[in-house]
Design an enzyme around this catalytic site. Structure first.
Site, PDB file in Angstrom:
ATOM      1  N   CYS A   1     -16.739  22.633   3.624  1.00 17.96           N
ATOM      2  CA  CYS A   1     -18.097  22.786   4.032  1.00 17.96           C
ATOM      3  C   CYS A   1     -18.206  22.142   5.268  1.00 17.96           C
ATOM      4  O   CYS A   1     -19.349  22.575   5.996  1.00 17.96           O
ATOM      5  CB  CYS A   1     -18.897  22.423   2.819  1.00 17.96           C
ATOM      6  SG  CYS A   1     -18.764  20.557   2.362  1.00 17.96           S
TER       7      CYS A   1
ATOM      8  N   HIS B   1     -22.192  17.870   0.427  1.00 15.27           N
ATOM      9  CA  HIS B   1     -22.255  19.111   1.003  1.00 15.27           C
ATOM     10  C   HIS B   1     -22.931  18.927   2.374  1.00 15.27           C
ATOM     11  O   HIS B   1     -23.662  18.080   2.630  1.00 15.27           O
ATOM     12  CB  HIS B   1     -22.871  20.033   0.182  1.00 15.27           C
ATOM     13  CG  HIS B   1     -22.920  21.216   0.500  1.00 15.27           C
ATOM     14  ND1 HIS B   1     -21.735  22.023   0.686  1.00 15.27           N
ATOM     15  CD2 HIS B   1     -23.948  22.223   0.656  1.00 15.27           C
ATOM     16  CE1 HIS B   1     -22.192  23.318   1.167  1.00 15.27           C
ATOM     17  NE2 HIS B   1     -23.447  23.305   1.026  1.00 15.27           N
TER      18      HIS B   1
END
Length: 311
Positions: free
Chosen positions: A89, A165
């Protein structure tokens, strides 16, 4: 390291040299320590930001965005890829930013070829193409910390896991977009010009942070800006140029250290210390061990007391 995608740090030096190794020219990343419009504006020109946060694994998916509006049609006019693999990510958020700045930034021939190749793909196939790009994966993994203790197992995260994230925010075609590979589409946060970006993105980031308890401080924000050495050369600011070059040298040193596994070195140092203490005699050696044990217990007790007070 594993043969897949390894975790990389949210670090200005890592991201700066990662994009440089992918062929991007004349940009760098700067870490921001305050959600402040003036502070962000001082970094101008700012192409976008990458935000790291603790992902709420126990949160139920919703058909509507928590902030802003899903823009399903936007994926046809910008680069948006679904995240299809773990640990990618950070680079995915970085590429979501870079590949939407062609024309403003020299993205280099390799990323341009990748963007052209995936241009007609839906977001899921773009994500698969990104995950299977040997070039992107190899450059990404070259910035992962070397460790003999890589966990190769794949499992679904629980509410007790700390999962982080990365997402990107950038102005594209007059709109402020949130690009998150775990969402079904880009999220629009309303009209936004390049010059208005600092004023528009900071309130969005503040609202996201406010979703968390006040005790949560595990956030990180990186801005993608023009290489500051260019401005220093244009203005003849030798002090700024020297400062930026020292910073780059420091980043290169830190990135080199990340590639090395120091477990063996530390083990040899400890063996040398033990041998040295044994030469002083068994009594002195036992006292040294006992003192170290007492100090460790004291630190553990102190930490536990702090946690009890905070709870």
């Amino acid at each position: 390291m594993s043969a897949g995608w390894n975790t990389i740090e949210s670090d200005a030096g890592v991201f700066t040299y990662l994009v440089e190794n992918l062929g991007v020219k004349d940009v760098q990343f700067e870490e921001l320590f305050a959600l402040d419009t003036d502070h962000l504006r001082q970094q101008a020109p700012v192409y976008g930001v990458i935000f790291l946060f603790r992902y709420p694994t126990g949160e139920e998916p919703s058909g509507a965005a928590q902030d802003g509006l899903f823009d399903e049609a936007a994926a046809e006019n910008l680069f948006f890829a679904a995240q299809t693999i773990q640990n990618a990510c950070g680079t995915q958020a970085l590429l979501s930013l870079i590949l939407n700045k062609e024309g403003e930034v020299d993205i280099g021939p390799q990323l341009k070829d990748f963007k052209d190749f995936t241009g007609a793909f839906p977001s899921e196939l773009r994500g698969e193409a990104l995950s299977n790009s040997e070039l992107i994966r190899d450059v990404h993994n070259s910035f992962a910390r070397a460790s003999p203790f890589i966990d190769e197992t794949q499992r679904t995260a629980t509410e007790d896991d700390d999962v982080y994230h990365f997402i990107a925010y950038t102005p594209i075609n007059g709109t402020l977009y949130e690009l998150d590979g775990l969402q079904r589409a880009p999220i629009s946060h309303g009209p936004c010009s390049f010059d208005d970006f600092p004023d528009k993105v900071i309130p969005v980031l503040r609202r996201r942070v406010q979703r968390y308890p006040t005790s949560e401080i595990r956030f990180n924000l990186l801005a993608m800006v023009r290489d500051r050495r260019i401005r220093a050369r244009e203005t003849g600011d030798q002090a700024l140029l020297a400062h930026e070059q020292r910073k780059r040298n420091g980043w290169q040193w830190e990135n080199a250290l990340r590639r090395h596994n120091f477990v063996g070195f530390v083990g040899e140092v400890l063996k040398g210390v033990v041998r040295s203490k044994l030469k002083d005699g068994e009594t002195d050696y036992n006292k040294w061990v006992d003192d170290a044990t007492d100090k460790t217990k004291a630190r553990i007790a102190k930490r536990a007391a702090k946690q009890a007070q905070a709870g």
